[in-house]
Design a protein around this motif. Sequence first.
Motif, PDB file in Angstrom:
ATOM      1  N   LYS B  33       8.118  -5.756   6.432  1.00 12.49           N
ATOM      2  CA  LYS B  33       7.335  -4.775   7.190  1.00 12.49           C
ATOM      3  C   LYS B  33       7.233  -5.252   8.636  1.00 12.49           C
ATOM      4  N   SER B  58       7.712   9.044  12.649  1.00 14.97           N
ATOM      5  CA  SER B  58       7.204   9.561  11.374  1.00 14.97           C
ATOM      6  C   SER B  58       8.216  10.372  10.556  1.00 14.97           C
ATOM      7  N   LYS B  62       7.170   5.494   7.403  1.00 17.75           N
ATOM      8  CA  LYS B  62       5.730   5.683   7.182  1.00 17.75           C
ATOM      9  C   LYS B  62       4.989   4.701   8.085  1.00 17.75           C
ATOM     10  N   PHE B  64       1.520   3.202   9.942  1.00 18.09           N
ATOM     11  CA  PHE B  64       0.073   3.000   9.774  1.00 18.09           C
ATOM     12  C   PHE B  64      -0.474   2.389  11.063  1.00 18.09           C
ATOM     13  N   THR B  85      -0.574   7.513   9.516  1.00 12.79           N
ATOM     14  CA  THR B  85      -1.862   7.315   8.848  1.00 12.79           C
ATOM     15  C   THR B  85      -2.662   6.375   9.739  1.00 12.79           C
ATOM     16  N   TYR B 114       3.740   1.707   3.261  1.00 14.62           N
ATOM     17  CA  TYR B 114       4.078   1.932   4.683  1.00 14.62           C
ATOM     18  C   TYR B 114       5.218   1.022   5.106  1.00 14.62           C
TER      19      TYR B 114
END
Lengths: 124, 220
Positions: B33, B58, B62, B64, B85, B114
Amino acid sequence: MHEYSLASAIVTQIEEIVEKYNVIRVKKIIVSASPYEMIIPDLLQEAYKIITHEMEKFKDSELLMEIKAAEITCIDCDYTGKPTEEGDPEFAYNFLCPKCGSRDTHINMKQMTIETVDLELSEE
Amino acid sequence: MVEIKQISVKKKAYVVNDELAENIRNKMKTKNKRFFNVMGSIGSGKTLILERIAERLSPYYKVFVINGDVATTIDADRIAKCGATTVQINTGGGCHLTASLMQKEFDKINIDDYDIFFTENVGNLICPAAWDVGAAKNIVVVSITEGEYVIKKHPIIFKGAQIAVINKCDIEGEDFDSKTLVEDASKIKSDMEVICTSAKTKQGIDDLITALGIDIPKRE
């Protein structure tokens, strides 16, 4: 005022030490930091007083800050240690490497160390 | 009977935060990540840049975003409308975010849901510099309206950053100049990546995304 967070981090570590001993009171904490760590000693002490105001074992204790030498790392030659006295006249915090003369240096801005704590202990 | 005992501590004051930050960094890396910390003054354009990044990423990732502000959820609400998000941390007066504040938010979600994480730090160029939040890269945003000396005046936060974003370049002209800021960002740290952007016109947003190491299809 990031000094508040820093004072809080110091108190948390001292509390861990306090739990290991039969402590009546914390008397004095000495920390050390270089002059280039964005720490104003008066504000650090003020924050410490606010945080410990209602902590019985920290009542009337003091937090003292000693100034120690700055430490740089040279990007060009990997030297780590004290810089020369001469800083960059145009860019603060860019110090001359004493080994190779490069100004491409990083300064360690997180040297602050909790050196000692004086504790009043019960002998019982 | 009482005695005074001096204990030698010799521990770094930042150790608790820094260990947690390193733990977050390692965990993100292990899970493949990406996590980025966006810092800068109030009004430099951090939120609009994150809105642009969220819009752009997006469709493919995903995203965050953890927003830090003294009060309100304005920034988190804005970025949420762009496909990310978001969660808002209100510091209630605190002038920076910390690794533990990040960890508390990560504990509330499933990280695996995410791909890319951002945090928008509390707006100032001083306090966030000392507090590692566990990001892979630190990004400092300055706008050309902040004056040509803003980097020279705040060297520490730039020393700890990997990317300097010079924003609001669309209004460059007689009154506002990016040249000095670009030069100073490079002089203060030779390996700094310097990106000129206009979040308003989207200029440079793809360059910034590329500098973050994120792959996206080219704009049509």
